[in-house]
Design an enzyme around this catalytic site. Sequence first.
Site, PDB file in Angstrom:
ATOM      1  N   LYS A 133     -12.884  -1.760   6.695  1.00 26.15           N
ATOM      2  CA  LYS A 133     -12.276  -2.812   7.515  1.00 26.15           C
ATOM      3  C   LYS A 133     -12.767  -2.704   8.960  1.00 26.15           C
ATOM      4  O   LYS A 133     -13.380  -3.631   9.472  1.00 26.15           O
ATOM      5  CB  LYS A 133     -10.761  -2.745   7.442  1.00 26.15           C
ATOM      6  CG  LYS A 133     -10.246  -3.067   6.035  1.00 26.15           C
ATOM      7  CD  LYS A 133      -9.009  -2.312   5.709  1.00 26.15           C
ATOM      8  CE  LYS A 133      -8.679  -2.194   4.257  1.00 26.15           C
ATOM      9  NZ  LYS A 133      -8.833  -3.355   3.427  1.00 26.15           N
ATOM     10  N   ASP A 152      -1.786   6.656   6.304  1.00 26.60           N
ATOM     11  CA  ASP A 152      -2.834   5.783   5.787  1.00 26.60           C
ATOM     12  C   ASP A 152      -3.136   4.778   6.887  1.00 26.60           C
ATOM     13  O   ASP A 152      -2.316   3.902   7.181  1.00 26.60           O
ATOM     14  CB  ASP A 152      -2.337   5.085   4.514  1.00 26.60           C
ATOM     15  CG  ASP A 152      -3.321   4.038   3.998  1.00 26.60           C
ATOM     16  OD1 ASP A 152      -4.410   3.891   4.585  1.00 26.60           O
ATOM     17  OD2 ASP A 152      -2.985   3.367   2.992  1.00 26.60           O
ATOM     18  N   TRP A 201       0.826  -1.219   0.000  1.00 24.48           N
ATOM     19  CA  TRP A 201       0.000   0.000   0.000  1.00 24.48           C
ATOM     20  C   TRP A 201       0.846   1.249   0.000  1.00 24.48           C
ATOM     21  O   TRP A 201       0.518   2.222  -0.689  1.00 24.48           O
ATOM     22  CB  TRP A 201      -1.013  -0.046   1.143  1.00 24.48           C
ATOM     23  CG  TRP A 201      -2.004  -1.135   0.909  1.00 24.48           C
ATOM     24  CD1 TRP A 201      -2.133  -2.305   1.604  1.00 24.48           C
ATOM     25  CD2 TRP A 201      -2.967  -1.217  -0.162  1.00 24.48           C
ATOM     26  NE1 TRP A 201      -3.111  -3.094   1.050  1.00 24.48           N
ATOM     27  CE2 TRP A 201      -3.642  -2.452  -0.031  1.00 24.48           C
ATOM     28  CE3 TRP A 201      -3.325  -0.372  -1.216  1.00 24.48           C
ATOM     29  CZ2 TRP A 201      -4.657  -2.854  -0.912  1.00 24.48           C
ATOM     30  CZ3 TRP A 201      -4.334  -0.777  -2.092  1.00 24.48           C
ATOM     31  CH2 TRP A 201      -4.978  -1.993  -1.942  1.00 24.48           C
TER      32      TRP A 201
HETATM   33  N1  PMP Z   1      -4.394   1.358   2.116  1.00 27.00           N
HETATM   34  C1  PMP Z   1      -4.496   0.220   2.827  1.00 27.00           C
HETATM   35  C2  PMP Z   1      -3.598   0.020   4.000  1.00 27.00           C
HETATM   36  C3  PMP Z   1      -5.417  -0.747   2.430  1.00 27.00           C
HETATM   37  O1  PMP Z   1      -5.525  -1.885   3.113  1.00 27.00           O
HETATM   38  C4  PMP Z   1      -6.252  -0.507   1.312  1.00 27.00           C
HETATM   39  C5  PMP Z   1      -7.326  -1.488   0.873  1.00 27.00           C
HETATM   40  N2  PMP Z   1      -7.199  -2.766   1.185  1.00 27.00           N
HETATM   41  C6  PMP Z   1      -6.094   0.677   0.617  1.00 27.00           C
HETATM   42  C7  PMP Z   1      -5.177   1.596   1.051  1.00 27.00           C
HETATM   43  C8  PMP Z   1      -6.927   0.974  -0.594  1.00 27.00           C
HETATM   44  O2  PMP Z   1      -8.195   1.254  -0.176  1.00 27.00           O
HETATM   45  P1  PMP Z   1      -9.414   1.439  -1.181  1.00 27.00           P
HETATM   46  O3  PMP Z   1      -9.684   0.113  -1.766  1.00 27.00           O
HETATM   47  O4  PMP Z   1     -10.487   1.937  -0.256  1.00 27.00           O
HETATM   48  O5  PMP Z   1      -9.016   2.445  -2.193  1.00 27.00           O
END
Ligand code: PMP
Length: 358
Positions: free
Chosen positions: A193, A169, A101
């Site tokens: 989540k 994040d 991420w």
């Molecule tokens: N950052 C993290 C730490 C994530 O776990 C996720 C999604 N699993 C995201 C960003 C991306 O999120 P989204 O699918 O809501 O764009």
Amino acid sequence: MSKKYNFYAGPAILPYEVMKKAQDELLDLNGTGLSILEISHRSKDFEAIINGAIQKIRKVFAVPENYHILFLQGGASLQFGMVPMNFLQEKTADYINTGSWAKKAIKEAKLFGKVNIAASSEDKKFTYIPEKFNLSENPVYIHLTSNETIDGIQWQKFPDFGSIPVVADMSSDIMSRRIDVSKFALIYAGAQKNIGPAGVTLVIIKDEFLQKGADNLTTMLSYKTHAQENSLYNTPPCFAIYIVNLVMDWIEKKGGLAKIEEINEQKAALLYDTIDNSNGFYRGTAEKKDRSRMNVTFRLTSEELEEKFVNEAKKEGFIGLKGHRSVGGCRASIYNAMELEGVKALADFMKEFQKKNS
Ligand code: PMP
């Protein structure tokens, strides 16, 4: 229907009480005779919901008064671009590369300015959180990912970066523990989540930082717009915000984040102990000190055995244990709504599976 234990990484398990309440009032919200799905976002009823959610988030997560709490769309993925679009502006930002991420956040930031990788754990396949940082001279902010959902590592403590604004994040561990919000300039998290369904992204932004944002942006991608309009510049994701509001009630009823944190620690310890006491049958992928309390990542001794594990678990009602397709292996995501009892049941299943397959 037989009991299902939901270990999906996201969208993920929601508290049963929240789902039940949403079901009960789906066709008639507070005696209005209308559904949350069909009322105006400018109505008094929705106003009470969005303002209630903001107030409760402020209380539950201890968000100081000099921070705005926003509900945006586009997921955390849009935040990867929105943060640098608003703040980077051809200057330099520091990013800490801890996994799948963080990498995506870095990719977007490079479109808007200079990115200094202040630290990276890519040398060991993102199995640890770096402890040494090579900061640039005057970064406009430093970006970190509090929990790497795919790689299964989590910051247990956040370093002190002095006066550098810290952007985090927190998509996969938001409100799983108490943190000092005042140490951050901006926190963002997809809700799906720990705090709600997909479709809404929580942004918590310090006023002082907000004011530094660019003014020449398209309206919807400017944090200032959403701060000025209380997330009601356009139609917000009403249903998702409604569920977030209910989840906040649930957290408060549970005893707040202190209690949630305590249970989350017990849950994670139970699974990691099962892994560590398996004589190598299960192997945790992350360094012990940096193990995630939300996403427990582990391997078995072969890919065939992993597949068998995931399939047999599924038959027994344990759903979502397959690791992310980019890294393989297994992963049990144990967000707030997963009760200790569910984790105990999984640990028992793991021990049984080991006995049968050793
Ligand atoms: N950052 C993290 C730490 C994530 O776990 C996720 C999604 N699993 C995201 C960003 C991306 O999120 P989204 O699918 O809501 O764009």
